[in-house]
Write a protein that holds these residues in place. Structure first.
Motif: not given
Length: 249
Positions: A180-199
């Motif tokens: 009774d444990i679920t396992v899933n992945a989430v795949a974000p698109g372009p998101t306004a975070t430092p990781l995405f915005l940098r460079g």
């Protein structure tokens, strides 16, 4: 859903990469949902402490634990801290990750190895502990990316590291049959975070924002809402990658 809870009556969530960006939004959302949260951070103790303070100021319960997600002993100690402080683990969110971009022919292999150590080995090590420790009724949520479908130039190494996450998640879901444990992945698109915005220059950011029918970048809270769903009521969603990208093709 299982009724197992911590001694305080709350479900308990571990969020790696929980000190900033999407990870912080996830930690704060799960705390608002009533879960006790263990924020696992790589090195910025002050920032992690700010998240803990924000959660506790809002009436939630949280602690911060430093760990290298790719080191099995470090991760084991983080899970030990969660069990010691809150009595168990119900939800694990693998939000820690790094993104280093370059055309394939120009990618520094040291950067390639560093990214895969965090994004692939880190996900695997955290998921391994989660598979051993998450209680019945729980959820394991890994982080992928919509770039695996978009095939954007300069993203080959990053997309490869996240494609591994897409492969790991449904296999683990099947391996946990009967628990009774679920396992899933989430795949974000372009998101306004430092990781995405940098460079990125303004023209690139604006162009990518308008790639979605909603014509904006994602917000960390958009992805946190999806994680909240998978971490709580979504008991019949299992072994899937959910694309949280505003309709990006």
């Amino acid at each position: 859903m299982s009724t197992q809870r911590s001694e305080q009556g709350r479900r308990v969530a571990i969020v790696t990469g929980g000190s900033g960006g999407i990870g912080r939004a996830v930690a704060e959302r799960l705390a608002a949902d009533g879960q006790s949260v263990v924020i696992v951070y790589a090195g910025n103790k002050a920032t992690a402490g700010e998240v803990v303070d924000a959660i506790t100021a809002s009436g939630g319960s949280a602690i911060a634990v430093q760990a290298d997600v790719a080191d099995e002993q470090s991760v084991e100690q983080a899970f030990d801290a969660a069990e010691r402080e809150f009595g168990g683990v119900d939800v694990v969110v693998n939000a820690a990750g790094i993104m280093l971009l370059a055309p394939l022919a120009e990618m520094d292999l040291a950067d390639f190895d560093r990214m895969h150590r965090t994004n692939v080995r880190g996900t695997f090590v955290v998921a391994q502990q989660a598979a051993r420790r998450v209680r019945g009724g729980g959820a394991i949520i890994n982080f992928s990316t919509s770039v695996t479908k978009l095939a954007l130039p300069t993203y080959s190494a990053y997309a490869a590291s996240k494609a591994a996450v897409d492969a790991i998640s449904p296999v683990l879901a099947k391996e946990l049959r009967g628990r009774d444990i679920t396992v899933n992945a989430v795949a974000p698109g372009p998101t306004a975070t430092p990781l995405f915005l940098r460079g990125k220059d303004e023209e690139t950011i604006d162009r990518m924002a308008h790639m979605t029918p909603l014509e904006r970048l994602g917000r960390p809270e958009d992805t946190a809402e999806v994680v909240s769903f998978l971490a709580g009521p979504a008991r019949w969603v299992n072994g899937q990658t959910l694309y949280a990208n505003g309709g990006l093709a």
